[in-house]
Design a protein around this motif. Structure first.
Motif, mmCIF file in Angstrom:
data_model
loop_
_atom_site.group_PDB
_atom_site.id
_atom_site.type_symbol
_atom_site.label_atom_id
_atom_site.label_comp_id
_atom_site.label_asym_id
_atom_site.label_seq_id
_atom_site.Cartn_x
_atom_site.Cartn_y
_atom_site.Cartn_z
ATOM 1 N N GLN A 51 0.848 -1.202 0.000
ATOM 2 C CA GLN A 51 0.000 0.000 0.000
ATOM 3 C C GLN A 51 0.883 1.252 0.000
ATOM 4 N N ILE A 52 0.782 2.053 -1.045
ATOM 5 C CA ILE A 52 1.681 3.210 -1.188
ATOM 6 C C ILE A 52 0.955 4.528 -0.928
ATOM 7 N N ASP A 53 -0.354 4.574 -1.188
ATOM 8 C CA ASP A 53 -1.111 5.808 -0.957
ATOM 9 C C ASP A 53 -1.701 5.798 0.446
ATOM 10 N N MET A 54 -1.297 6.804 1.250
ATOM 11 C CA MET A 54 -1.808 6.906 2.624
ATOM 12 C C MET A 54 -2.485 8.261 2.797
ATOM 13 N N GLY A 55 -3.509 8.294 3.627
ATOM 14 C CA GLY A 55 -4.205 9.547 3.903
ATOM 15 C C GLY A 55 -4.032 9.966 5.350
ATOM 16 N N GLU A 56 -3.720 11.239 5.560
ATOM 17 C CA GLU A 56 -3.577 11.775 6.914
ATOM 18 C C GLU A 56 -4.423 13.037 7.043
ATOM 19 N N SER A 57 -4.847 13.332 8.279
ATOM 20 C CA SER A 57 -5.807 14.422 8.502
ATOM 21 C C SER A 57 -5.291 15.559 9.371
ATOM 22 N N TYR A 58 -4.240 15.327 10.122
ATOM 23 C CA TYR A 58 -3.779 16.337 11.078
ATOM 24 C C TYR A 58 -2.319 16.670 10.794
ATOM 25 N N VAL A 59 -2.025 17.972 10.621
ATOM 26 C CA VAL A 59 -0.707 18.393 10.148
ATOM 27 C C VAL A 59 0.411 17.910 11.071
ATOM 28 N N GLN A 60 0.281 18.195 12.355
ATOM 29 C CA GLN A 60 1.367 17.863 13.279
ATOM 30 C C GLN A 60 1.625 16.349 13.312
ATOM 31 N N GLU A 61 0.534 15.607 13.414
ATOM 32 C CA GLU A 61 0.647 14.145 13.472
ATOM 33 C C GLU A 61 1.269 13.600 12.176
ATOM 34 N N PHE A 62 0.830 14.143 11.060
ATOM 35 C CA PHE A 62 1.369 13.712 9.765
ATOM 36 C C PHE A 62 2.877 13.953 9.705
ATOM 37 N N LEU A 63 3.323 15.154 10.097
ATOM 38 C CA LEU A 63 4.744 15.485 10.007
ATOM 39 C C LEU A 63 5.572 14.558 10.892
ATOM 40 N N GLU A 64 5.059 14.284 12.091
ATOM 41 C CA GLU A 64 5.803 13.418 13.010
ATOM 42 C C GLU A 64 5.939 12.003 12.444
ATOM 43 N N LYS A 65 4.845 11.478 11.898
ATOM 44 C CA LYS A 65 4.897 10.103 11.398
ATOM 45 C C LYS A 65 5.718 10.003 10.112
ATOM 46 N N ALA A 66 5.540 10.982 9.212
ATOM 47 C CA ALA A 66 6.263 10.909 7.931
ATOM 48 C C ALA A 66 7.773 10.962 8.140
ATOM 49 N N SER A 67 8.212 11.613 9.223
ATOM 50 C CA SER A 67 9.658 11.713 9.468
ATOM 51 C C SER A 67 10.134 10.698 10.501
ATOM 52 N N SER A 68 9.266 9.792 10.923
ATOM 53 C CA SER A 68 9.646 8.805 11.936
ATOM 54 C C SER A 68 10.608 7.788 11.336
ATOM 55 N N PRO A 69 11.437 7.142 12.175
ATOM 56 C CA PRO A 69 12.402 6.165 11.657
ATOM 57 C C PRO A 69 11.746 5.045 10.838
ATOM 58 N N GLU A 70 10.522 4.626 11.212
ATOM 59 C CA GLU A 70 9.858 3.529 10.482
ATOM 60 C C GLU A 70 9.500 3.928 9.044
ATOM 61 N N LEU A 71 9.266 5.196 8.813
ATOM 62 C CA LEU A 71 8.699 5.604 7.520
ATOM 63 C C LEU A 71 9.569 6.557 6.723
ATOM 64 N N HIS A 72 10.509 7.175 7.385
ATOM 65 C CA HIS A 72 11.312 8.192 6.719
ATOM 66 C C HIS A 72 12.003 7.629 5.474
ATOM 67 N N GLY A 73 11.880 8.335 4.354
ATOM 68 C CA GLY A 73 12.568 7.925 3.129
ATOM 69 C C GLY A 73 11.825 6.907 2.287
ATOM 70 N N LEU A 74 10.717 6.343 2.787
ATOM 71 C CA LEU A 74 9.952 5.404 1.956
ATOM 72 C C LEU A 74 9.156 6.195 0.902
ATOM 73 N N PRO A 75 8.969 5.607 -0.285
ATOM 74 C CA PRO A 75 8.241 6.332 -1.337
ATOM 75 C C PRO A 75 6.727 6.295 -1.153
ATOM 76 N N ILE A 76 6.276 6.673 0.047
ATOM 77 C CA ILE A 76 4.835 6.718 0.319
ATOM 78 C C ILE A 76 4.254 7.976 -0.325
ATOM 79 N N ARG A 77 3.084 7.824 -0.945
ATOM 80 C CA ARG A 77 2.372 9.005 -1.466
ATOM 81 C C ARG A 77 1.377 9.458 -0.400
ATOM 82 N N TRP A 78 1.676 10.585 0.203
ATOM 83 C CA TRP A 78 0.834 11.098 1.293
ATOM 84 C C TRP A 78 -0.269 11.992 0.724
#
Ligand SMILES: *Cc1c(COP(=O)(O)O)cnc(C)c1O
Length: 229
Positions: A51-78
């Motif tokens: 699954q490459i397309d993910m949807g997020e609703s809250y700016v702060q939460e999105f920024l924290e997760k997108a830059s987290s070690p588990e997800l950082h650098g993956l080609p996820i389409r946010w």
């Protein structure tokens, strides 16, 4: 409890079934996995299940997760799908593949201004309040058609279509989805670049079958994939 990857298999099959019922090809409908309030570890699990397309609703939460070690650098389409305040746009403008929830001309202007400052063109959708419920965000159908020309002229954004959140009642939701499809047709008729207006972001865990029947090209599904919030 089913795992995220098991749920994804089920949801993808249900989407394909809904497409067949509607006489459409499953390739016409993109699944956006809505991961708001869910931890980065579960998003990683979805990513590893393809699954490459993910949807997020809250700016702060999105920024924290997108830059987290588990997800950082993956080609996820946010995909940003939540209510967006103008003053937060600068934080996400270069990190999202599409903003689904532009509900004011002033917000679209700010998105264009921030995109231009970074030499980007950002894809977005206008959120339409198809149910008329006062608790919902979005332009009314009349406001949409009256202000369309002002949206079309913004330089650093591409209007790709429309988004809506329907009523809880699925029969009403079906009518609201048909209305959104009809509004997209009306918008195309007056657009300088109708070929850009291809997307209908509509349908969630409880009503995606109706949305696909009415022409959805993107369904936003959270609970059926990640469990209750
Ligand atoms: C939370 C959310 C969804 C997903 O809803 P589910 O019922 O959990 O599938 C879809 N779209 C928007 C705009 C949302 O905020």
């Amino acid at each position: 409890m089913k795992t995220v990857s098991e749920n994804l298999v089920t949801v993808r099959r249900e989407i394909a079934d809904s497409c067949l019922k509607a006489g459409r090809s499953p390739e016409e409908v993109r699944l956006i996995a809505v991961s708001k309030t869910k931890p980065a570890s579960l998003i990683r699990e979805a990513y590893e299940a393809g699954q490459i397309d993910m949807g997020e609703s809250y700016v702060q939460e999105f920024l924290e997760k997108a830059s987290s070690p588990e997800l950082h650098g993956l080609p996820i389409r946010w995909h940003f799908i939540g209510h967006l305040q103008s003053n937060k746009i600068k934080y996400i403008v270069d990190k999202v593949c599409m903003v689904h929830s532009i509900d004011k001309l002033s917000t679209a202007r700010e998105l264009s201004r921030r995109a231009a400052a970074k030499n980007l063109t950002v894809s977005y959708l206008i959120e339409v309040n198809t149910s008329g419920e006062t608790s919902k965000f979005g332009l009314s159908p009349v406001e949409l058609l009256d202000s369309a020309a002002s949206f079309f002229e913004l330089p650093a954004v591409t209007l790709c279509g429309l988004m809506t959140i329907a009523s809880p009642d699925t029969a009403r939701a079906h009518e609201e989805f048909r209305l959104l499809e009809n509004l997209l047709e009306q918008l195309r008729a007056v657009a300088p670049h109708p070929e850009h207006l291809t997307e209908l972001s509509m349908g969630m865990s409880g009503d995606f079958e109706e949305a696909i029947d009415a022409g959805a090209t993107m369904v936003r599904i959270g609970t059926a994939i990640f469990g209750h919030r």
